[in-house]
Write a protein that holds these residues in place. Structure first.
Motif, PDB file in Angstrom:
ATOM      1  N   LYS A 234      -2.726   9.420   4.513  1.00  0.00           N
ATOM      2  CA  LYS A 234      -2.678   9.745   3.090  1.00  0.00           C
ATOM      3  C   LYS A 234      -2.469   8.452   2.315  1.00  0.00           C
ATOM      4  CE  LYS A 234      -1.185  13.617   1.700  1.00  0.00           C
ATOM      5  NZ  LYS A 234      -0.491  14.828   1.358  1.00  0.00           N
ATOM      6  N   LYS A 235      -3.111   8.336   1.149  1.00  0.00           N
ATOM      7  CA  LYS A 235      -2.991   7.129   0.333  1.00  0.00           C
ATOM      8  C   LYS A 235      -2.026   7.316  -0.829  1.00  0.00           C
ATOM      9  CE  LYS A 235      -7.448   5.255   1.544  1.00  0.00           C
ATOM     10  NZ  LYS A 235      -8.701   4.680   1.086  1.00  0.00           N
ATOM     11  N   LYS A 236      -1.510   8.502  -1.012  1.00  0.00           N
ATOM     12  CA  LYS A 236      -0.584   8.795  -2.101  1.00  0.00           C
ATOM     13  C   LYS A 236       0.832   8.350  -1.719  1.00  0.00           C
ATOM     14  CE  LYS A 236       1.032  12.658  -4.862  1.00  0.00           C
ATOM     15  NZ  LYS A 236       1.027  14.118  -5.004  1.00  0.00           N
ATOM     16  N   LYS A 237       1.559   7.807  -2.669  1.00  0.00           N
ATOM     17  CA  LYS A 237       2.918   7.326  -2.441  1.00  0.00           C
ATOM     18  C   LYS A 237       3.812   8.471  -1.959  1.00  0.00           C
ATOM     19  CE  LYS A 237       6.568   4.655  -4.545  1.00  0.00           C
ATOM     20  NZ  LYS A 237       6.960   3.808  -5.657  1.00  0.00           N
ATOM     21  N   ILE A 238       4.669   8.159  -0.968  1.00  0.00           N
ATOM     22  CA  ILE A 238       5.614   9.149  -0.454  1.00  0.00           C
ATOM     23  C   ILE A 238       7.031   8.609  -0.556  1.00  0.00           C
ATOM     24  CG2 ILE A 238       3.955  10.133   1.170  1.00  0.00           C
ATOM     25  CD1 ILE A 238       5.671   8.616   3.381  1.00  0.00           C
TER      26      ILE A 238
ATOM     27  N   ASN B 274       7.122   4.714   2.918  1.00  0.00           N
ATOM     28  CA  ASN B 274       5.887   4.543   2.173  1.00  0.00           C
ATOM     29  C   ASN B 274       5.167   3.287   2.655  1.00  0.00           C
ATOM     30  OD1 ASN B 274       4.065   5.332   0.070  1.00  0.00           O
ATOM     31  ND2 ASN B 274       4.806   3.571  -1.090  1.00  0.00           N
TER      32      ASN B 274
ATOM     33  N   LYS C  19       0.839  -1.200   0.000  1.00  0.00           N
ATOM     34  CA  LYS C  19       0.000   0.000   0.000  1.00  0.00           C
ATOM     35  C   LYS C  19       0.872   1.246   0.000  1.00  0.00           C
ATOM     36  CE  LYS C  19      -0.585   0.245   4.975  1.00  0.00           C
ATOM     37  NZ  LYS C  19      -1.492   0.470   6.059  1.00  0.00           N
ATOM     38  N   ASP C  20       0.351   2.276  -0.571  1.00  0.00           N
ATOM     39  CA  ASP C  20       1.052   3.554  -0.611  1.00  0.00           C
ATOM     40  C   ASP C  20       0.529   4.453   0.493  1.00  0.00           C
ATOM     41  OD1 ASP C  20       2.671   2.971  -2.765  1.00  0.00           O
ATOM     42  OD2 ASP C  20       1.238   3.699  -4.234  1.00  0.00           O
ATOM     43  N   GLY C  21       1.315   5.469   0.806  1.00  0.00           N
ATOM     44  CA  GLY C  21       0.900   6.468   1.781  1.00  0.00           C
ATOM     45  C   GLY C  21       1.344   6.145   3.185  1.00  0.00           C
ATOM     46  N   TYR C  22       0.548   6.575   4.157  1.00  0.00           N
ATOM     47  CA  TYR C  22       0.895   6.388   5.565  1.00  0.00           C
ATOM     48  C   TYR C  22      -0.337   6.603   6.431  1.00  0.00           C
ATOM     49  CZ  TYR C  22       0.987  11.458   5.154  1.00  0.00           C
ATOM     50  OH  TYR C  22       0.652  12.754   4.871  1.00  0.00           O
TER      51      TYR C  22
ATOM     52  N   ASP D  44       1.629  17.558   5.360  1.00  0.00           N
ATOM     53  CA  ASP D  44       0.269  17.346   5.833  1.00  0.00           C
ATOM     54  C   ASP D  44       0.078  18.177   7.099  1.00  0.00           C
ATOM     55  OD1 ASP D  44      -2.274  16.255   6.028  1.00  0.00           O
ATOM     56  OD2 ASP D  44      -1.595  14.176   6.038  1.00  0.00           O
TER      57      ASP D  44
END
Length: 146
Positions: free
Chosen positions: A68-72, A94, A21-24, A54
């Motif tokens: 957040k679901k966006k890749k970091i 990530n 999964k992406d994000g955190y 954020d």
């Protein structure tokens, strides 16, 4: 045989990429702070290059959630209080999902993490540095000749 190996490799790659999964998700609790804005930040290169990723507000119980679901890009991140008096650093990669609890007045000694072992070691090292630094005066090596 090569086709079977290739098929298994593709299948395993598909399974692992689908489960990653992406994000955190970061859940934080401050025992001695509430009702204030907190920024999630990272920096690149020099500490003067700080970027806000954020933001969230501590509730009346001192709790907040960053999600957040966006890749970091992984690295050392920090929580910076709106008044810039408290900075809490931690490792964030990530896909991480962890929580911590600490006191704003004594971050290094009171920090406890759940869900991410890298930060436990990171804070053991931070505690060592704080202890080591307190044992020696700042001018230990100033004006000394070899």
């Amino acid at each position: 045989m090569k086709k079977l190996f290739l098929s298994v490799a593709i299948l395993l790659g598909t399974i692992f990429s689908a489960t990653a999964k992406d994000g955190y998700t970061i859940k934080a609790k401050f025992t001695d702070a509430h009702d204030t804005l907190v920024y999630l930040c990272n920096y690149f290169g020099k500490p003067s290059n700080v970027y806000r990723v954020d933001s969230a507000k501590l509730n009346k119980n001192g709790e907040l959630i960053f999600k957040k679901k966006k890749k970091i890009v992984g690295g050392i991140y920090s929580l910076l209080f709106y008044d810039r008096t408290t900075n809490v650093e931690f490792i964030l990669n990530n896909g991480d999902d962890f929580s911590f609890e600490t006191a704003r007045s004594n971050v290094y000694q009171s920090m406890t993490f759940k869900g991410l072992s890298e930060n436990n070691e990171f804070y053991d090292y931070q505690r060592f540095l704080v202890k080591y630094g307190s044992e020696y005066p700042n001018n230990l090596f100033v004006n000394q000749t070899p």
